[in-house]
Design a protein around this motif. Structure first.
Motif, PDB file in Angstrom:
ATOM      1  N   ASP A   1       0.604  -1.246   0.142  1.00 51.00           N
ATOM      2  CA  ASP A   1      -0.034  -0.074   0.072  1.00 51.00           C
ATOM      3  C   ASP A   1       0.977   1.373  -0.171  1.00 51.00           C
ATOM      4  OD1 ASP A   1      -2.285  -1.494   0.066  1.00 51.00           O
ATOM      5  OD2 ASP A   1      -2.695  -1.390   2.315  1.00 51.00           O
ATOM      6  N   ARG A   2       2.014   1.208   0.630  1.00 52.43           N
ATOM      7  CA  ARG A   2       3.102   2.428   0.795  1.00 52.43           C
ATOM      8  C   ARG A   2       3.949   2.468  -0.304  1.00 52.43           C
ATOM      9  NH1 ARG A   2       3.177   0.154   6.237  1.00 52.43           N
ATOM     10  NH2 ARG A   2       5.462  -0.717   5.665  1.00 52.43           N
ATOM     11  N   GLY A   3       3.535   1.596  -1.275  1.00 55.49           N
ATOM     12  CA  GLY A   3       4.581   1.784  -2.493  1.00 55.49           C
ATOM     13  C   GLY A   3       5.822   1.044  -2.500  1.00 55.49           C
ATOM     14  N   GLU A   4       6.197   0.467  -1.371  1.00 51.43           N
ATOM     15  CA  GLU A   4       7.412   0.045  -1.117  1.00 51.43           C
ATOM     16  C   GLU A   4       7.855  -1.302  -1.902  1.00 51.43           C
ATOM     17  OE1 GLU A   4       8.335  -0.875   3.008  1.00 51.43           O
ATOM     18  OE2 GLU A   4       7.207   0.855   3.812  1.00 51.43           O
ATOM     19  N   PHE A   5       6.992  -1.855  -2.513  1.00 51.25           N
ATOM     20  CA  PHE A   5       7.255  -2.976  -3.689  1.00 51.25           C
ATOM     21  C   PHE A   5       6.506  -2.505  -4.863  1.00 51.25           C
ATOM     22  CE2 PHE A   5       6.556  -5.473   0.702  1.00 51.25           C
ATOM     23  CZ  PHE A   5       8.044  -5.863   0.389  1.00 51.25           C
ATOM     24  N   THR A   6       7.041  -2.709  -5.804  1.00 51.10           N
ATOM     25  CA  THR A   6       6.391  -2.432  -7.232  1.00 51.10           C
ATOM     26  C   THR A   6       6.192  -3.437  -8.094  1.00 51.10           C
ATOM     27  OG1 THR A   6       8.781  -1.926  -8.273  1.00 51.10           O
ATOM     28  CG2 THR A   6       7.664   0.114  -7.141  1.00 51.10           C
ATOM     29  N   ALA A   7       5.415  -3.458  -8.818  1.00 52.00           N
ATOM     30  CA  ALA A   7       5.009  -4.398  -9.912  1.00 52.00           C
ATOM     31  C   ALA A   7       6.139  -4.924 -10.656  1.00 52.00           C
ATOM     32  CB  ALA A   7       3.619  -4.137 -11.033  1.00 52.00           C
ATOM     33  N   GLY A   8       6.216  -6.440 -10.745  1.00 52.14           N
ATOM     34  CA  GLY A   8       7.277  -6.994 -11.539  1.00 52.14           C
ATOM     35  C   GLY A   8       8.615  -7.180 -10.439  1.00 52.14           C
ATOM     36  N   THR A   9       8.739  -6.603  -9.435  1.00 53.74           N
ATOM     37  CA  THR A   9       9.802  -6.827  -8.408  1.00 53.74           C
ATOM     38  C   THR A   9       9.740  -8.475  -7.830  1.00 53.74           C
ATOM     39  OG1 THR A   9       9.610  -4.549  -7.733  1.00 53.74           O
ATOM     40  CG2 THR A   9      10.772  -6.107  -6.331  1.00 53.74           C
ATOM     41  N   ASP A  10      11.079  -8.932  -7.757  1.00 57.17           N
ATOM     42  CA  ASP A  10      11.082 -10.273  -7.275  1.00 57.17           C
ATOM     43  C   ASP A  10      11.260 -10.173  -5.892  1.00 57.17           C
ATOM     44  OD1 ASP A  10      11.475 -11.364  -9.743  1.00 57.17           O
ATOM     45  OD2 ASP A  10      13.274 -11.194 -10.118  1.00 57.17           O
ATOM     46  N   VAL A  11      10.629 -11.359  -5.260  1.00 58.90           N
ATOM     47  CA  VAL A  11      10.642 -11.386  -3.690  1.00 58.90           C
ATOM     48  C   VAL A  11      12.015 -11.954  -3.484  1.00 58.90           C
ATOM     49  CG1 VAL A  11       9.716 -12.263  -1.666  1.00 58.90           C
ATOM     50  CG2 VAL A  11       7.965 -11.369  -3.504  1.00 58.90           C
ATOM     51  N   ASN A  12      12.880 -11.415  -2.576  1.00 57.99           N
ATOM     52  CA  ASN A  12      14.029 -12.206  -2.019  1.00 57.99           C
ATOM     53  C   ASN A  12      13.564 -12.751  -0.522  1.00 57.99           C
ATOM     54  OD1 ASN A  12      16.419 -12.572  -0.589  1.00 57.99           O
ATOM     55  ND2 ASN A  12      17.729 -11.016  -2.147  1.00 57.99           N
ATOM     56  N   GLU A  13      13.611 -14.014  -0.758  1.00 65.12           N
ATOM     57  CA  GLU A  13      12.853 -14.432   0.537  1.00 65.12           C
ATOM     58  C   GLU A  13      13.704 -14.461   1.546  1.00 65.12           C
ATOM     59  OE1 GLU A  13      10.861 -17.997  -0.127  1.00 65.12           O
ATOM     60  OE2 GLU A  13      10.402 -17.877  -2.142  1.00 65.12           O
ATOM     61  N   ALA A  14      14.986 -14.691   1.463  1.00 62.42           N
ATOM     62  CA  ALA A  14      16.148 -14.764   2.492  1.00 62.42           C
ATOM     63  C   ALA A  14      16.192 -13.300   3.060  1.00 62.42           C
ATOM     64  CB  ALA A  14      17.247 -15.208   1.969  1.00 62.42           C
ATOM     65  N   ALA A  15      16.373 -12.491   2.420  1.00 70.57           N
ATOM     66  CA  ALA A  15      16.317 -11.029   2.916  1.00 70.57           C
ATOM     67  C   ALA A  15      15.411 -10.668   3.623  1.00 70.57           C
ATOM     68  CB  ALA A  15      16.824 -10.272   1.606  1.00 70.57           C
ATOM     69  N   LEU A  16      14.081 -10.857   2.932  1.00 74.26           N
ATOM     70  CA  LEU A  16      12.544 -10.570   3.551  1.00 74.26           C
ATOM     71  C   LEU A  16      12.604 -11.391   4.977  1.00 74.26           C
ATOM     72  CD1 LEU A  16      10.284  -8.585   3.417  1.00 74.26           C
ATOM     73  CD2 LEU A  16       9.246 -10.490   1.943  1.00 74.26           C
ATOM     74  N   ALA A  17      12.787 -12.566   5.075  1.00 71.50           N
ATOM     75  CA  ALA A  17      12.589 -13.176   6.211  1.00 71.50           C
ATOM     76  C   ALA A  17      13.756 -12.448   7.387  1.00 71.50           C
ATOM     77  CB  ALA A  17      13.016 -14.545   6.035  1.00 71.50           C
ATOM     78  N   ALA A  18      14.823 -12.403   7.063  1.00 70.43           N
ATOM     79  CA  ALA A  18      15.788 -11.768   7.865  1.00 70.43           C
ATOM     80  C   ALA A  18      15.337 -10.285   8.420  1.00 70.43           C
ATOM     81  CB  ALA A  18      17.064 -11.617   7.279  1.00 70.43           C
ATOM     82  N   GLU A  19      14.820  -9.283   7.495  1.00 72.12           N
ATOM     83  CA  GLU A  19      14.230  -8.051   7.848  1.00 72.12           C
ATOM     84  C   GLU A  19      13.006  -8.327   8.730  1.00 72.12           C
ATOM     85  OE1 GLU A  19      12.457  -4.409   5.361  1.00 72.12           O
ATOM     86  OE2 GLU A  19      13.318  -5.964   4.385  1.00 72.12           O
ATOM     87  N   LEU A  20      12.318  -9.224   8.392  1.00 75.08           N
ATOM     88  CA  LEU A  20      11.162  -9.324   9.196  1.00 75.08           C
ATOM     89  C   LEU A  20      11.245  -9.977  10.786  1.00 75.08           C
ATOM     90  CD1 LEU A  20       8.291 -10.214   6.863  1.00 75.08           C
ATOM     91  CD2 LEU A  20       8.657  -7.961   7.815  1.00 75.08           C
ATOM     92  N   GLY A  21      12.610 -10.669  10.820  1.00 76.28           N
ATOM     93  CA  GLY A  21      12.844 -11.417  11.823  1.00 76.28           C
ATOM     94  C   GLY A  21      12.055 -12.717  12.294  1.00 76.28           C
ATOM     95  N   VAL A  22      11.688 -13.377  10.845  1.00 79.00           N
ATOM     96  CA  VAL A  22      10.967 -14.793  11.018  1.00 79.00           C
ATOM     97  C   VAL A  22      11.637 -15.951  10.130  1.00 79.00           C
ATOM     98  CG1 VAL A  22       8.735 -13.457  11.101  1.00 79.00           C
ATOM     99  CG2 VAL A  22       9.582 -13.983   8.872  1.00 79.00           C
ATOM    100  N   SER A  23      11.145 -17.007  10.235  1.00 79.60           N
ATOM    101  CA  SER A  23      11.880 -18.177   9.576  1.00 79.60           C
ATOM    102  C   SER A  23      11.331 -18.061   8.100  1.00 79.60           C
ATOM    103  CB  SER A  23      11.526 -19.460  10.150  1.00 79.60           C
ATOM    104  OG  SER A  23      10.364 -19.911  10.171  1.00 79.60           O
ATOM    105  N   ARG A  24      12.034 -18.811   7.178  1.00 81.95           N
ATOM    106  CA  ARG A  24      11.368 -18.984   5.960  1.00 81.95           C
ATOM    107  C   ARG A  24       9.844 -19.621   5.787  1.00 81.95           C
ATOM    108  NH1 ARG A  24      15.712 -18.801   1.844  1.00 81.95           N
ATOM    109  NH2 ARG A  24      14.346 -19.374   0.346  1.00 81.95           N
ATOM    110  N   THR A  25       9.586 -20.789   6.628  1.00 81.00           N
ATOM    111  CA  THR A  25       8.640 -21.523   6.446  1.00 81.00           C
ATOM    112  C   THR A  25       7.117 -20.674   6.696  1.00 81.00           C
ATOM    113  OG1 THR A  25       9.523 -23.595   7.398  1.00 81.00           O
ATOM    114  CG2 THR A  25       7.118 -23.398   7.575  1.00 81.00           C
ATOM    115  N   PRO A  26       7.045 -19.534   7.730  1.00 83.83           N
ATOM    116  CA  PRO A  26       5.851 -18.965   7.738  1.00 83.83           C
ATOM    117  C   PRO A  26       5.875 -18.041   6.456  1.00 83.83           C
ATOM    118  CG  PRO A  26       7.327 -18.233   9.492  1.00 83.83           C
ATOM    119  CD  PRO A  26       7.765 -19.514   8.874  1.00 83.83           C
ATOM    120  N   LEU A  27       6.930 -17.452   6.273  1.00 81.54           N
ATOM    121  CA  LEU A  27       7.082 -16.479   5.284  1.00 81.54           C
ATOM    122  C   LEU A  27       6.643 -17.048   3.847  1.00 81.54           C
ATOM    123  CD1 LEU A  27       7.890 -13.672   3.825  1.00 81.54           C
ATOM    124  CD2 LEU A  27      10.076 -14.692   3.557  1.00 81.54           C
ATOM    125  N   ARG A  28       6.965 -17.995   3.514  1.00 81.46           N
ATOM    126  CA  ARG A  28       6.524 -18.881   2.399  1.00 81.46           C
ATOM    127  C   ARG A  28       5.037 -19.188   2.273  1.00 81.46           C
ATOM    128  NH1 ARG A  28       8.018 -21.609  -2.304  1.00 81.46           N
ATOM    129  NH2 ARG A  28      10.088 -20.569  -2.147  1.00 81.46           N
TER     130      ARG A  28
END
Length: 214
Positions: free
Chosen positions: A21-48
């Motif tokens: 909603d805040r425009g932090e992601f744009t259309a066509g952007t790939d999701v970097n799961e490892a980086a996103l999990a680390a940023e959110l402080g969660v494991s890859r399983t609930p993120l996936r």
């Protein structure tokens, strides 16, 4: 990300939608799961799990063996999503108890007239809009239908940032919401459902000009 007493995948899903909603992601952007999990402080399983849910809602695209990508925006898709939500919300309204609708009509009218002024931030406008529509459909007992509406609306969230800074839709939507509430107050469910469809169609037309041509 603060942890709440609900499934972690749901919290992650909502966090990603808020960032969208805040425009932090744009259309066509790939999701970097490892980086996103680390940023959110969660494991890859609930993120996936959250990413799979968002892919099912049309927010993401699943690329075979290559993870997830935020789905592109298109005028055609947005038109189709609006048409679906308009039909589903009208169906939910038709299936609601008329007595309940008349009871909540004054609150719907109050919410419509108490919307923030035209210089309010888009997120404030969206919060009031969500509150109004949630109350409107509060008499629908068809949980599968409500879940479907929620799912389709999630697919529309990646379009929200395109309206940031636009103060024109607020005044028009407030008037349209007031008209729907007035029909319910008068016990005219048929006219209220038709006005609800018009509200979605008008909102769609206002939005289409903000969506880049494919």
């Amino acid at each position: 990300m603060p942890i709440e007493r609900r499934p972690l995948r749901e919290q992650i899903r909502e966090e990603l939608l808020s960032r969208l909603d805040r425009g932090e992601f744009t259309a066509g952007t790939d999701v970097n799961e490892a980086a996103l999990a680390a940023e959110l402080g969660v494991s890859r399983t609930p993120l996936r799990e959250a990413l799979i849910t968002l892919a099912g809602e049309g927010v993401l695209e699943s690329n075979q063996g290559r993870g997830f990508t935020f789905a592109p925006v298109s005028r055609k898709e947005f038109r189709e999503l609006c048409e679906i939500v308009a039909a589903l919300e009208a169906l939910a309204l038709d299936g609601s108890d008329p007595a309940h609708l008349q009871r909540i009509a004054p609150d719907l009218l109050r919410l419509a007239t108490d919307f923030p002024d035209s210089v309010a931030e888009q997120q404030v406008i969206e919060r009031h809009d969500d509150e109004w529509h949630d109350l409107l459909l509060s008499g629908c007992q068809n949980e599968r239908l409500l879940d479907l509406i929620t799912s389709v609306k999630a697919g529309m969230r990646r379009y929200a940032h395109l309206l940031a800074g636009d103060d024109a839709p607020l005044e028009r939507e407030a008037a349209e919401h007031s008209r729907i509430a007035e029909f319910l107050l008068a016990g005219d469910l048929k006219s209220a459902a038709e006005a609800l469809r018009h509200n979605w169609v008008n909102g769609m037309e206002r939005m289409l000009s903000r969506i880049p041509a494919s």
